[in-house]
Scaffold this motif. Structure first.
Motif, mmCIF file in Angstrom:
data_model
loop_
_atom_site.group_PDB
_atom_site.id
_atom_site.type_symbol
_atom_site.label_atom_id
_atom_site.label_comp_id
_atom_site.label_asym_id
_atom_site.label_seq_id
_atom_site.Cartn_x
_atom_site.Cartn_y
_atom_site.Cartn_z
ATOM 1 N N UNK A 2 0.827 -1.199 0.000
ATOM 2 C CA UNK A 2 0.000 0.000 0.000
ATOM 3 C C UNK A 2 0.865 1.254 0.000
ATOM 4 N N UNK A 3 1.963 1.223 0.756
ATOM 5 C CA UNK A 3 2.855 2.384 0.792
ATOM 6 C C UNK A 3 3.447 2.642 -0.587
ATOM 7 N N UNK A 4 3.855 1.584 -1.275
ATOM 8 C CA UNK A 4 4.393 1.722 -2.630
ATOM 9 C C UNK A 4 3.334 2.263 -3.584
ATOM 10 N N UNK A 5 2.110 1.778 -3.430
ATOM 11 C CA UNK A 5 1.032 2.211 -4.310
ATOM 12 C C UNK A 5 0.758 3.703 -4.145
ATOM 13 N N UNK A 6 0.638 4.170 -2.897
ATOM 14 C CA UNK A 6 0.278 5.566 -2.656
ATOM 15 C C UNK A 6 1.439 6.528 -2.879
ATOM 16 N N UNK A 7 2.672 6.101 -2.630
ATOM 17 C CA UNK A 7 3.817 7.005 -2.732
ATOM 18 C C UNK A 7 4.524 6.930 -4.086
ATOM 19 N N UNK A 8 4.386 5.826 -4.804
ATOM 20 C CA UNK A 8 5.087 5.665 -6.077
ATOM 21 C C UNK A 8 4.121 5.607 -7.251
ATOM 22 N N UNK A 9 3.164 4.687 -7.184
ATOM 23 C CA UNK A 9 2.294 4.454 -8.340
ATOM 24 C C UNK A 9 1.331 5.607 -8.569
ATOM 25 N N UNK A 10 0.626 6.014 -7.525
ATOM 26 C CA UNK A 10 -0.395 7.050 -7.689
ATOM 27 C C UNK A 10 0.194 8.377 -8.172
ATOM 28 N N UNK A 11 1.276 8.904 -7.586
ATOM 29 C CA UNK A 11 1.829 10.161 -8.117
ATOM 30 C C UNK A 11 2.255 10.059 -9.582
ATOM 31 N N UNK A 12 2.693 8.883 -9.991
ATOM 32 C CA UNK A 12 3.141 8.722 -11.369
ATOM 33 C C UNK A 12 1.979 8.748 -12.352
ATOM 34 N N UNK A 13 0.873 8.115 -11.980
ATOM 35 C CA UNK A 13 -0.270 8.031 -12.898
ATOM 36 C C UNK A 13 -1.280 9.146 -12.673
#
Length: 282
Positions: free
Chosen positions: A190-201
């Motif tokens: 979840x941390x990777x999703x919110x801090x890496x994936x979401x800002x990118x997309x």
């Protein structure tokens, strides 16, 4: 012989290119003008020509206000569901390899090819009183078809690919290097999703959400099948259904309501275009 094989001079090529460019622009402007601007202009004139008192009376009537409210509720819920499932499905298609992945991608695009009326009919067959799940749901006191939940499902179905197809190319382009690096450093899923994936997309996701919102606000076919089209108490009429009813019964107010939808949709498209432009410049 040398003169025959000599290449054409740039001065001779430029007029031909200019003529071709002018022809393409003319065709494009004619297409936009005949199919888009002229109809929109006529609706705008019909909506505003009776005067502002008539315009305000049409959009502030009890039926119109209730339809606007229901349209907003259905659109908001549909965009929320479409965004959630669109992002989840996009990650599934780009981050995992499994049997049937390509088939799932094709099925995800199906709402873009299937008529909305067919989609509404399919929902009736599944969630209707005599459908696969309709009987048990009715017994439990849960109404799907001819109620707001059915309208949300139908609208979500037709708008889901708009979010998905904006997110998938970005996820494919960025790859998994940053996400894997975050996991190596100890970040959870979840941390990777919110801090890496979401800002990118985020730019693509925002663009897809705005497009989906515009699609949801103007949806007619699927909603007309599953809503029951009931006015008054317990209304299941969105704005598009009220417009269709007034046109069929030749009642006043249809053009005014259509104008409000046009303004809302155009505003959403302008926001989406601005987001796309900023994304391209960054």
């Amino acid at each position: 012989m040398a003169d025959t094989l000599a290449p054409a001079r740039p001065s001779a090529i430029r007029p031909a290119r200019s003529a071709g460019r002018i022809a393409l622009r003319t065709v494009g402007l004619a297409y936009v003008g005949v199919l888009v601007l002229v109809p929109l202009g006529i609706i705008t004139w019909r909506a505003l020509s009776p005067g502002m008192p008539a315009f305000w009376a049409a959009i502030s009537s009890e039926q119109a206000v209730t339809a606007f409210r229901l349209t907003a509720e259905v659109a908001f819920a549909s965009v929320l569901l479409g965004t959630t499932f669109g992002v989840a499905l996009g990650i599934l298609l780009t981050r995992y390899h499994f049997v049937g992945r390509r088939l799932l991608g094709v099925l995800a695009d199906l709402p873009m090819a299937v008529s909305p009326i067919v989609a509404g009919l399919a929902l009736v067959l599944v969630y209707g009183r005599n459908g696969w799940f309709g009987g048990p749901l009715e017994a439990a006191g849960i109404s799907i078809i001819y109620a707001v939940p059915g309208m949300i499902l139908a609208t979500t179905f037709v708008s889901l690919p708009l979010v998905l197809r904006e997110v998938v190319p970005v996820l494919q382009e960025i790859g998994t290097d940053q996400e894997q690096a975050a996991r190596v450093l100890g970040a959870g899923g979840w941390h990777t999703f919110w801090r890496i994936t979401v800002p990118t997309i985020r730019p693509a996701l925002t663009y897809g959400v705005v497009l989906a919102l515009a699609r949801c606000v103007g949806e007619f076919g699927a909603v007309a099948v599953v809503s029951g089209n009931v006015s008054g108490t317990g209304q299941t009429q969105t704005t598009t259904l009220v417009i269709a009813e007034r046109v069929q019964q030749m009642e006043p107010g249809a053009y005014q309501l259509a104008f409000v939808l046009i303004v809302t949709t155009v505003a959403a498209l302008l926001v989406a275009a601005n987001i796309r432009r900023k994304d391209e410049l960054s």
